[in-house]
Motif scaffolding. Sequence first.
Motif: not given
Lengths: 465, 169
Positions: A272-276, A311-318
């Motif tokens: 769900l972190l994708i949202i922020p 930041y976006l790529i990190t949080c898609l990867q994570g």
Amino acid sequence: MTAITHNENRVVRLFFYSSITWLLIGMTIGLILAIKYVWPDFLVWGEFLQKYLSYGRIRPAHTHILLFGWLSMAYAGGLFYIIPQLTRKSLEHPRLAHAIGILWNIYIVAALVTLCMGYTTTIEYAEPTWPLDVYFIVLVAGAAYICFKTIAKRNESQLYVSLWYFMGSLIWLPFLYIIGNIVTYFITGVPQALAGWFYGHNVIGLWFTTVGVGFIYYLLPLLSKNPLYSHKLSLIGFWTIATFYVWNGPHHLQNGPIPAWLMKAGVIPSVLLIIPVWTVLANVFGTMKGKWHRISESVPLKFVVTGAIFYLITCLQGPFQSLMQPSAILKFTNWIIGHAHMALFGAFSFVLFALFYHTLPSLTGRKIYSEALMNWHFWLSIIGFLIFAFTTWTAGVMQGFAWTEGKQYGVPFLEVVVSLQPFAIARAIGGVLMFIGQIVFAYNVRRSIKDGQLLSVEEKSTSTA
Amino acid sequence: MSGQSKERFMKPFIIGASLLFFIGVTATVVLPFYDEVMQRENANAKIKNYAIDSPEYRGRQVYIREGCHVCHTQFVRPVKADSSLGPVSVPEDYRHDYPHMLGTVRTGSDLTWVGTRWNEQWHRVHLNNPRQVFPGSTMPRYDYLSDQDTEDLIAYLMSLKPAPSTEGR
């Protein structure tokens, strides 16, 4: 906006210059680690160096110095600079802030020395022993107190979105730190690992990420000269990150010795972190609309936008690697090292570089010494990092699949280690480029302070805006 | 804006941000602590509950001091990548581990049950110079450890064996 006072200036410069020093020292240690992957006997020259610079001892020193010497000191300096700007209120207790800066440096030195001597709690990112933890919590609480008091006494009625992010981070950091460093001291086994990973993940999520996003929201409108695309979107981002990030710790023990309900409780919020993340990026792209050409003119803007994309790529990867099946392959491999560096170097260090280049002229009254060196800093950092990242990711995938083929210990495991040597070399080369980039950065800052062209009266009045 | 309305704004903010934080803490730190699997011990936990000043205990302190946990994990997952490492880890195994040695990265191989793989003499040679037994290994040489430390460390590594009752897990 208000001009910066003499006292604030002194505080912010102490924090900024200290953080650059720690950046260079921390990255030097990182480079030693990278070389030890290729040449394990590197620096094994005499028993003293062999012992105190042994891989297992300096690896936590590398992470700790960069997290708390570089990023956190630079963050504190940034908060002390931006909060007065956004509240139109001079910083409360500047002398106390200055003292905190000096004591903070002493903390990092003490952490470095004790870690090299082999005193460690082993909890990742919380390795220094408890007397140092208590000392550091007092410093953090002091910094948080100064920031909150300044915000409470503000003269600006509107609370700009960056302040939301700053206040949240300053509430969370002391609690986080206590859970990771003090609570873990009293418990054993898997619950200790969970408390440790609660801290380990959230110090990234609720301190490095949230303050960094606050910086993005501060810098982007100033650098692009466009108003922020959506205030509402940024607030949705804030409350969703506050809701979901805290639950992320258990995914570090994915597939491990924890109950199934806990794995789900850790993974679902990770996804769900994708949202922020998406709210931040939607805002970045919305704000940049019609102003993309400015990227070619402004190195700080280049750094902010690149940082936001990382930041976006990190949080898609994570979220992807936290899922059970990808985790079964990628966990414990080099992939994770690439992932961690993307958040802390690719995303938030880049945002800090932009912040430094943007604020230094108003701190020193001089322009940045060399535009060309700023560009060199950008390109060396990004090319070096991309080499580093793609080698660790590729090596990680290779490792993970080799292990599934049964190469899990002994000679077969060794075969995998040996086959990764070309990647270890490429990784060290990437690291060298990143490091040279930071030397260029430090040199440019040093020259700007002494020899930068003086700002004209007109520029002075706009430089703080 | 008057002082009062500023106050009005900040209080709900602080309460909201803290509340969300502590819900997460409760779910992922407090509740697992009270989960019964975390509170039980099994035969493996008993083996690893070393008496203070036993060679194994001192060896574990050497393991920590030298940062072995930085490159070696100590948990076996029910996944293909861990299929030949031995019995799968359960929370009960770690009841007395302080600090825990679960680890994050396998720069070197997993050591959960390393005691079943080699003998003391092998460890003595390997710690002294890993490349003597594993050409191309990237592990540091631990030839600077005192004889006492080396023997304690080996005693600790040799103790990392599954209890017979957990063998076929």
